[in-house]
Design an enzyme around this catalytic site. Structure first.
Site, short mmCIF file in Angstrom:
data_model
loop_
_atom_site.label_atom_id
_atom_site.label_comp_id
_atom_site.label_asym_id
_atom_site.label_seq_id
_atom_site.Cartn_x
_atom_site.Cartn_y
_atom_site.Cartn_z
CB ILE A 41 -2.17 14.67 20.32
CG1 ILE A 41 -3.44 14.78 21.14
CG2 ILE A 41 -2.02 15.88 19.44
CD1 ILE A 41 -3.42 15.94 22.13
CD GLN A 103 11.36 20.43 12.71
OE1 GLN A 103 12.18 20.74 11.86
NE2 GLN A 103 11.67 20.24 13.98
CG HIS A 109 9.43 15.37 16.54
ND1 HIS A 109 9.65 16.73 16.48
CD2 HIS A 109 8.52 15.09 15.60
CE1 HIS A 109 8.90 17.25 15.52
NE2 HIS A 109 8.21 16.27 14.96
P1 5GP Z 1 6.37 17.51 12.87
O1 5GP Z 1 5.38 18.16 11.94
O2 5GP Z 1 7.09 18.58 13.63
O3 5GP Z 1 7.29 16.53 12.22
O4 5GP Z 1 5.52 16.65 13.87
C1 5GP Z 1 4.93 17.16 15.02
C2 5GP Z 1 4.01 16.10 15.52
O5 5GP Z 1 3.59 16.46 16.81
C3 5GP Z 1 2.75 15.90 14.66
O6 5GP Z 1 2.65 14.56 14.24
C4 5GP Z 1 1.62 16.31 15.60
O7 5GP Z 1 0.47 15.52 15.43
C5 5GP Z 1 2.23 16.12 16.96
N1 5GP Z 1 1.72 17.01 17.98
C6 5GP Z 1 1.46 18.34 17.87
N2 5GP Z 1 1.01 18.85 19.03
C7 5GP Z 1 0.98 17.80 19.91
C8 5GP Z 1 0.60 17.71 21.27
O8 5GP Z 1 0.18 18.66 21.93
N3 5GP Z 1 0.70 16.47 21.84
C9 5GP Z 1 1.16 15.39 21.16
N4 5GP Z 1 1.24 14.23 21.82
N5 5GP Z 1 1.52 15.45 19.87
C10 5GP Z 1 1.44 16.64 19.24
#
Ligand code: 5GP
Length: 146
Positions: A41, A103, A109
């Site tokens: 998103i 993260q 993911h």
């Molecule tokens: P991380 O920082 O954990 O590696 O990545 C988390 C990812 O999840 C980020 O790229 C962020 O943009 C995405 N993200 C966070 N909240 C949401 C959401 O509610 N929906 C979607 N589709 N992606 C999300």
């Protein structure tokens, strides 16, 4: 939780768990019995997709072998679809372990980002409009099933 404190226990209320439970909407790209792929998103480039296992894993340390294999195979499908849809060879595969690594969602993911390491946008900052994500998800899903 402070920015640098490591989360080691799985939180059933994390945003990706809620997606898997059908509690919040998302733009699906692909799904099978062990994985789900959907549009990020707040993408770091157009066409940014996330692939998650249907396993309660905080990060790579928790990931079971069969789910690890399934995530990799789904990532391969999505990456090939991104190459086709966005007409570019370069796709970043990225995965963060722990808040110190950046993260922010503590359900394992893989990020698949049509970009270059030299051009990568800011992480999880700017939200993209839903209609645009829906269109990309539709194109990627069609490329995977073709
Ligand atoms: P991380 O920082 O954990 O590696 O990545 C988390 C990812 O999840 C980020 O790229 C962020 O943009 C995405 N993200 C966070 N909240 C949401 C959401 O509610 N929906 C979607 N589709 N992606 C999300």
């Amino acid at each position: 939780m402070s920015q640098n404190k490591q989360q080691t226990t799985y939180d059933d209320n994390n945003i990706f768990a809620k997606m898997l439970n059908g509690d919040i909407p998302y733009h699906k790209v692909y799904e099978d019995d062990k994985t789900l792929a959907f549009m990020d998103i707040m993408p770091q480039a157009e066409g940014h997709v996330l692939v998650i296992p249907k396993q309660k894993a905080v990060d790579l340390a928790d990931l079971e072998p069969d789910y690890a294999a399934a995530v990799l195979m789904t990532s391969k499908k999505v990456m090939q679809a991104q190459r086709q849809v966005f007409e570019r060879e370069g796709i970043i595969q990225m995965q963060l372990n722990g808040s110190q690594a950046g993260q922010t969602v503590f359900h394992y993911h893989v990020h698949l980002i049509p970009s270059s390491i030299h051009d990568l946008g800011r992480h999880a900052v700017t939200q993209v409009e839903s209609a645009k994500l829906a269109d990309m998800a539709k194109q990627l899903a069609a490329a995977i099933t073709a």
